[in-house]
Design a protein around this motif. Structure first.
Motif, short mmCIF file in Angstrom:
data_model
loop_
_atom_site.label_atom_id
_atom_site.label_comp_id
_atom_site.label_asym_id
_atom_site.label_seq_id
_atom_site.Cartn_x
_atom_site.Cartn_y
_atom_site.Cartn_z
N MET A 113 -62.40 -74.21 63.16
CA MET A 113 -61.82 -72.94 63.56
C MET A 113 -61.57 -72.86 65.06
O MET A 113 -60.67 -72.16 65.50
N GLN A 114 -62.34 -73.59 65.86
CA GLN A 114 -62.05 -73.65 67.29
C GLN A 114 -60.68 -74.29 67.51
O GLN A 114 -59.96 -73.93 68.45
N GLY A 115 -60.33 -75.25 66.65
CA GLY A 115 -59.03 -75.91 66.78
C GLY A 115 -57.90 -75.12 66.16
O GLY A 115 -56.87 -74.87 66.80
N LEU A 116 -58.07 -74.70 64.90
CA LEU A 116 -57.01 -73.97 64.22
C LEU A 116 -56.71 -72.65 64.92
O LEU A 116 -55.55 -72.27 65.09
N GLY A 117 -57.76 -71.96 65.34
CA GLY A 117 -57.58 -70.66 65.98
C GLY A 117 -56.83 -70.72 67.29
O GLY A 117 -56.16 -69.76 67.68
N THR A 118 -56.94 -71.86 67.99
CA THR A 118 -56.26 -71.97 69.28
C THR A 118 -55.11 -72.98 69.24
O THR A 118 -54.50 -73.26 70.28
N GLY A 119 -54.80 -73.51 68.06
CA GLY A 119 -53.74 -74.51 67.95
C GLY A 119 -52.42 -74.03 68.51
O GLY A 119 -51.71 -74.76 69.21
N ALA A 120 -52.07 -72.78 68.20
CA ALA A 120 -50.80 -72.24 68.68
C ALA A 120 -50.81 -72.07 70.20
O ALA A 120 -49.77 -72.23 70.85
N ILE A 121 -51.97 -71.76 70.76
CA ILE A 121 -52.07 -71.63 72.22
C ILE A 121 -51.91 -73.00 72.86
O ILE A 121 -51.24 -73.15 73.90
N SER A 122 -52.49 -74.03 72.25
CA SER A 122 -52.34 -75.40 72.75
C SER A 122 -50.88 -75.84 72.73
O SER A 122 -50.38 -76.44 73.69
N LEU A 123 -50.20 -75.56 71.61
CA LEU A 123 -48.86 -76.10 71.40
C LEU A 123 -47.76 -75.24 72.02
O LEU A 123 -46.73 -75.76 72.44
N ALA A 141 -59.88 -67.52 65.85
CA ALA A 141 -59.48 -67.35 64.44
C ALA A 141 -57.96 -67.41 64.33
O ALA A 141 -57.24 -67.18 65.32
N PHE A 142 -57.49 -67.70 63.14
CA PHE A 142 -56.07 -67.86 62.83
C PHE A 142 -55.73 -66.84 61.76
O PHE A 142 -56.15 -66.97 60.61
N TRP A 169 -58.67 -62.87 54.14
CA TRP A 169 -59.18 -64.24 54.06
C TRP A 169 -59.12 -64.93 55.43
O TRP A 169 -58.79 -66.11 55.53
N ILE A 170 -59.46 -64.17 56.46
CA ILE A 170 -59.40 -64.70 57.82
C ILE A 170 -60.75 -65.33 58.18
O ILE A 170 -61.76 -64.63 58.31
N SER A 171 -60.75 -66.65 58.34
CA SER A 171 -61.96 -67.36 58.73
C SER A 171 -62.36 -66.95 60.14
O SER A 171 -61.52 -66.83 61.03
N ASN A 172 -63.65 -66.75 60.34
CA ASN A 172 -64.23 -66.22 61.58
C ASN A 172 -63.88 -64.75 61.78
O ASN A 172 -64.15 -64.19 62.85
N GLY A 173 -63.28 -64.13 60.77
CA GLY A 173 -62.98 -62.71 60.87
C GLY A 173 -64.25 -61.90 61.07
O GLY A 173 -65.21 -62.03 60.31
N GLY A 174 -64.26 -61.09 62.10
CA GLY A 174 -65.42 -60.26 62.40
C GLY A 174 -66.35 -60.85 63.44
O GLY A 174 -67.16 -60.13 64.04
N LEU A 180 -50.05 -75.85 61.32
CA LEU A 180 -50.54 -76.37 60.04
C LEU A 180 -50.18 -77.84 59.86
O LEU A 180 -50.91 -78.59 59.22
N ASP A 181 -49.04 -78.24 60.42
CA ASP A 181 -48.61 -79.63 60.35
C ASP A 181 -49.67 -80.56 60.95
O ASP A 181 -49.90 -81.67 60.46
N VAL A 182 -50.32 -80.09 61.99
CA VAL A 182 -51.40 -80.86 62.63
C VAL A 182 -52.70 -80.71 61.86
O VAL A 182 -53.36 -81.70 61.52
#
Length: 386
Positions: free
Chosen positions: A92-102, A124-125, A158-163, A239-241
């Motif tokens: 979740m550290q990766g998925l949640g910030t993936g868009a910020i990275s890219l 979170a994503f 269904w948001i992982s890390n939600g809350g 998601l591709d990554v």
């Protein structure tokens, strides 16, 4: 002991081999007795530990850097083999910030990535909605431009890390065009007025999951990621990554199940001989080993292709996720069967794996969605070559 001969495959460089060995050694000591009784507290503790050890530095890339997908996959595979919740925390550290990275600006990256990469903030994503799971283009949550702000209204679920997340990458309809072309991506910090966690969701393998509601929640225009109307492209690029890394986590679960099964059939005796001497048992072991190696080849082919400069790996990532998650379920089921009654006993590792692996065939694109993706990509390549 988990097979590590795959590290000699040509997909990897020496730095990847060193990473895998160092993380395995760290995980054996740090994750041996993770307390799962309080899921939220466990995830916070795991993110802190992963950050302090430097592993979450791999979860995101700053301007001028590139995400190394092979490293992401090796980390997820290794963590999943040791502890499913540790894999989730890292993922979740990766998925949640993936868009910020890219797609994030330098200012956006500087605000959040040093914190998430150090394990000092959780991400979170927020993509899924009650009426639009795999059908992202059908999202109904809105972000309405009002002066220097966007006003958010709608729900995510269904948001992982939600809350428990400190920052959310959130997708909402800005209305530039119908369907997928009218979505945009935003960076939304937790705790804003109008941002409410309305339900925590319990699952067979406990993770922090929540339904979120936004009611006239204001965020600044600077929270926009990329350009307005690019939200679908951003989501699919992320998601591709990260679909490849879901496959890697499934691979880690499958490897652990095979290890547990090998130990069981070697130690357990029936009629004076080890279970491993039975031809039927050997057949199961052969199938499990085959599925593990085939999954690994698909996972690291996809990761290598992305790291080698492929703009998109949609087909490769879909194949890796579909095969690895589906076959991991079968590998783990065989391990449970080989354990007999102990296989369904709470506290046994294979019972834990049985619960852990199931969600991977659903999130970030369910198995049947991956079949559609693979078919469309294959047909397009065929028609384009005619």
């Amino acid at each position: 002991m988990a097979d590590k001969t795959f590290l000699s495959w040509p997909f990897f460089e020496d730095r990847h081999r060193s990473l895998a060995v160092e993380l395995d050694d760290w995980a054996a000591g740090a994750l041996g007795d993770v307390d799962h009784s309080d899921t939220d507290a466990a995830c916070r503790s795991l993110v802190t530990a992963l950050g302090e050890a430097g592993w979450t530095q791999h979860s995101a890339a700053m301007t001028g850097e590139r995400l190394d997908v092979r490293s992401l996959c090796l980390i997820r595979e290794t963590l999943a083999r040791h502890d499913g919740l540790a894999d989730f925390a890292f993922a979740m550290q990766g998925l949640g910030t993936g868009a910020i990275s890219l797609f994030g600006t330098q200012a956006q990256q500087q605000e959040w990535l040093p914190l998430t990469r150090a394990g000092k903030a959780m991400s979170a994503f927020a993509l899924t909605e009650p009426q639009s799971g795999s059908d992202v283009a059908n999202s109904t949550m809105t972000a309405t431009l009002d002066g220097d702000s966007y006003v958010l209204n709608g729900e995510k679920t269904w948001i992982s890390n939600g809350g428990i997340a400190d920052v959310y990458t959130l997708f909402a309809r800005t209305g530039e065009a119908p369907g997928a072309r009218g979505l945009s991506a935003f960076i939304v910090p937790a705790g804003l007025p109008g941002f409410e966690v309305v339900e925590r969701l319990d699952t067979i393998a406990p993770h922090p999951l929540a339904r979120l509601r936004f009611s006239d929640c204001r965020i600044p225009k600077s929270a926009l990621l990329g350009q307005s109307g690019q939200g679908f492209k951003i989501a699919m690029s992320v998601l591709d990554v990260f679909r490849s890394t879901v496959a890697a986590a499934a691979l880690g679960f499958a490897r652990r199940a095979l290890d547990e099964a090998l130990s069981r059939v070697s130690a357990r005796h029936v009629q004076g001989a080890p279970l491993a001497d039975l031809q039927m048992v050997q057949g199961h072991i052969a199938d499990m080993a085959l599925d593990v190696d085939a999954a690994a080849l698909l996972v690291y082919r996809a990761a290598w292709a992305k790291d080698s400069g492929a703009a998109r790996i949609t087909r490769e990532a879909a194949m890796a996720k579909l095969f690895s998650t589906d076959q991991a379920q079968l590998v783990i089921d065989k391990a449970v069967q080989l354990h007999g009654g102990d296989g369904v006993r709470r506290g046994e590792k294979v019972e834990e794996l049985y619960r852990d692996v199931r969600a991977l065939r659903i999130y970030e694109g369910a198995s049947d969605v991956q079949r559609v993706v693979i078919a469309r990509q294959t047909l397009a390549a065929h028609l384009g070559g005619q």
